[in-house]
Scaffold this active site. Structure first.
Site, PDB file in Angstrom:
ATOM      1  N   ASP A 234      11.790  30.189 -88.504  1.00  0.00           N
ATOM      2  CA  ASP A 234      11.062  30.412 -89.759  1.00  0.00           C
ATOM      3  C   ASP A 234       9.571  30.131 -89.640  1.00  0.00           C
ATOM      4  O   ASP A 234       8.906  29.822 -90.630  1.00  0.00           O
ATOM      5  CB  ASP A 234      11.660  29.556 -90.889  1.00  0.00           C
ATOM      6  CG  ASP A 234      13.055  30.022 -91.287  1.00  0.00           C
ATOM      7  OD1 ASP A 234      13.378  31.188 -91.004  1.00  0.00           O
ATOM      8  OD2 ASP A 234      13.814  29.218 -91.849  1.00  0.00           O
ATOM      9  N   GLU A 235       9.032  30.250 -88.428  1.00  0.00           N
ATOM     10  CA  GLU A 235       7.610  29.989 -88.244  1.00  0.00           C
ATOM     11  C   GLU A 235       6.889  31.153 -87.577  1.00  0.00           C
ATOM     12  O   GLU A 235       5.772  30.993 -87.070  1.00  0.00           O
ATOM     13  CB  GLU A 235       7.405  28.705 -87.431  1.00  0.00           C
ATOM     14  CG  GLU A 235       7.871  27.451 -88.158  1.00  0.00           C
ATOM     15  CD  GLU A 235       7.543  26.177 -87.400  1.00  0.00           C
ATOM     16  OE1 GLU A 235       6.771  26.249 -86.427  1.00  0.00           O
ATOM     17  OE2 GLU A 235       8.068  25.112 -87.784  1.00  0.00           O
TER      18      GLU A 235
END
Length: 290
Positions: A234-235
């Site tokens: 999620d980055e």
């Protein structure tokens, strides 16, 4: 009702390179020599990284001009300026594989937008680790592939996914609330062509029920982030984000419903912009020509 790009006559050129004088002139000169007429042009000069980005949507008046002619002509310009570039027909749909688990709002939204022509994509396959949305896939006439995932079968499941990506000539993989973490190796194989959606703005709430935790903490904003998939969970480079305000009168179910609406809209915009080559990765960030 708006009409899509004219097949064989409209093209999109995207490029990035070290910044230097004469770049725009070189691009426009190439277009003039190849009977090109600019419909839309956007550019960005990242002065911190000394890198130039540009997107040009153009048509050609010469009926004999082909995509290969254009690519051959621009290759000479690209070599002179050390340009990384892509050039394709604007009307060509993006072959998109959609992955889903047990939440179908994003899948349903994408399929509807595809059917109505709001997204220039074609969906040769839907992949899921559950069978919940097999009937939905059938209603759209799209092959549904049930690929169960356990700790033991994860390597085989990911290998099957890549088989489908290769066999079906997939351009883009969309994780439409696919609730499995992809391996680092798979993320690298799909680099730049896999988009995920997740409930951002709830970063401190881990687990399967983030909106319930958000309600219990009395948050005032819920939202979503669409980003490219990378090995860092999620980055990846962010494409689009949005939020919606909530208040004390809205319970967990209401927050879930609002959150799902935001997720569907954010993901749809990210897919649209990606398929129109409006998104260019710039390190850990993105340039988005809206």
């Amino acid at each position: 009702m708006s009409h899509g790009p004219t097949a064989g006559r409209e093209f999109v050129l995207t490029l990035s390179c070290p910044d230097r004088s004469g770049l725009v002139h070189a691009v426009t000169g190439f277009l003039v020599r190849h009977s090109g007429n600019i419909q839309e042009s956007q550019q960005f000069d990242d002065r911190l990284l000394d890198r130039f980005f540009m997107r040009v949507h153009f048509d050609v008046s010469d009926p004999g001009m082909t995509l290969e002619d254009l690519k051959s002509g621009f290759a000479q310009v690209a070599e002179a300026y050390r340009i990384s570039w892509q050039l394709y027909e604007a009307s060509t749909p993006t072959r998109t594989l959609i992955m889903v688990s047990k939440f179908g709002h994003c899948l349903n939204d994408l399929l509807f937008r595809c059917r109505t022509g709001a997204l220039n994509i074609e969906v040769p396959a839907i992949v899921s680790n559950h069978r919940d949305f097999e009937p939905l896939a059938e209603s759209y006439g799209i092959p549904f592939h049930h690929v169960p995932v356990t700790r033991e079968t994860k390597p085989e499941a990911e290998a099957r996914l890549m088989e489908l990506v290769d066999e079906l000539d997939i351009d883009l993989v969309v994780l439409a609330r696919y609730m499995q973490i992809l391996s680092n190796d798979l993320c690298k194989q799909l680099e730049g062509r896999a988009i995920n959606i997740h409930h951002s703005f709830l970063p401190s709430f881990k687990g399967a029920r983030p909106y319930v935790q958000a309600y219990e903490r009395g948050v005032k904003l819920v939202g979503a982030t669409a980003h490219y998939v990378t090995p860092d969970l999620d980055e990846g480079p962010i494409i689009e984000q949005d939020v919606i305000r909530v208040n004390h009168s809205q319970g967990p179910d209401s927050m879930v419903a609002l959150g799902r609406d935001v997720e569907a809209q954010v993901l749809a915009r990210a897919v649209e912009w990606h398929t129109q080559s409006r998104v260019m990765v710039n390190g850990n960030r993105t340039v988005v020509f809206r």
